[in-house]
Design a protein around this motif. Structure first.
Motif, PDB file in Angstrom:
ATOM      1  N   UNK A   2       2.151  -2.225  -2.370  1.00 46.25           N
ATOM      2  CA  UNK A   2       1.097  -3.238  -2.329  1.00 46.25           C
ATOM      3  C   UNK A   2       0.308  -3.105  -1.022  1.00 46.25           C
ATOM      4  N   UNK A   3      -1.007  -2.884  -1.176  1.00 42.93           N
ATOM      5  CA  UNK A   3      -1.917  -2.787  -0.045  1.00 42.93           C
ATOM      6  C   UNK A   3      -3.142  -3.649  -0.325  1.00 42.93           C
ATOM      7  N   UNK A   4      -4.031  -3.725   0.642  1.00 45.65           N
ATOM      8  CA  UNK A   4      -5.322  -4.398   0.459  1.00 45.65           C
ATOM      9  C   UNK A   4      -6.389  -3.311   0.347  1.00 45.65           C
ATOM     10  N   UNK A  11      -1.850  -3.120  -6.214  1.00 47.94           N
ATOM     11  CA  UNK A  11      -0.628  -2.334  -6.376  1.00 47.94           C
ATOM     12  C   UNK A  11      -1.047  -0.899  -6.680  1.00 47.94           C
ATOM     13  N   UNK A  12      -0.585   0.063  -5.859  1.00 45.71           N
ATOM     14  CA  UNK A  12      -0.991   1.463  -6.040  1.00 45.71           C
ATOM     15  C   UNK A  12       0.224   2.383  -5.988  1.00 45.71           C
ATOM     16  N   UNK A  13       0.049   3.581  -6.541  1.00 45.79           N
ATOM     17  CA  UNK A  13       1.089   4.612  -6.489  1.00 45.79           C
ATOM     18  C   UNK A  13       0.852   5.602  -5.361  1.00 45.79           C
ATOM     19  N   UNK A  24      -8.188   5.738  -7.489  1.00 41.84           N
ATOM     20  CA  UNK A  24      -9.204   4.718  -7.748  1.00 41.84           C
ATOM     21  C   UNK A  24     -10.510   5.292  -8.306  1.00 41.84           C
ATOM     22  N   UNK A  25     -10.563   6.618  -8.498  1.00 41.30           N
ATOM     23  CA  UNK A  25     -11.737   7.232  -9.110  1.00 41.30           C
ATOM     24  C   UNK A  25     -12.860   7.593  -8.164  1.00 41.30           C
ATOM     25  N   UNK A  54      -0.915  -2.110   4.300  1.00 39.77           N
ATOM     26  CA  UNK A  54      -2.104  -1.555   4.948  1.00 39.77           C
ATOM     27  C   UNK A  54      -3.368  -2.152   4.348  1.00 39.77           C
ATOM     28  N   UNK A  55      -4.414  -2.213   5.169  1.00 39.44           N
ATOM     29  CA  UNK A  55      -5.726  -2.676   4.723  1.00 39.44           C
ATOM     30  C   UNK A  55      -6.674  -1.483   4.704  1.00 39.44           C
TER      31      UNK A  55
END
Length: 65
Positions: A2-4, A11-13, A24-25, A54-55
């Motif tokens: 989980x990041x900003x 939520x990212x891999x 994210x493309x 992280x942001x």
């Protein structure tokens, strides 16, 4: 993890900034990036390891006035 991203929780891999942009493309776009308010050059993105909380800021150029 989980990041900003641009001020929103996500939520990212991805574990690197380069991988995040692909996830994210954004891989084919010219963008500006910062992690935790530190500018990251495009050639350094693969080396930037992301950590929980992280942001990340991703800025796309705009035309016009």
């Amino acid at each position: 993890m989980r990041i900003q991203v641009n001020g929103r929780p996500r939520e990212v891999n991805a574990t690197t900034l380069e991988a995040l942009l692909r996830e994210l493309g954004y891989e084919d776009q010219k963008v500006g990036t910062a992690v935790n308010q530190e500018f990251v050059r495009d050639r350094d993105r693969e080396q930037i390891v992301l950590r929980e909380g992280d942001a990340v800021e991703i800025v796309t150029p705009r035309q016009g006035g």
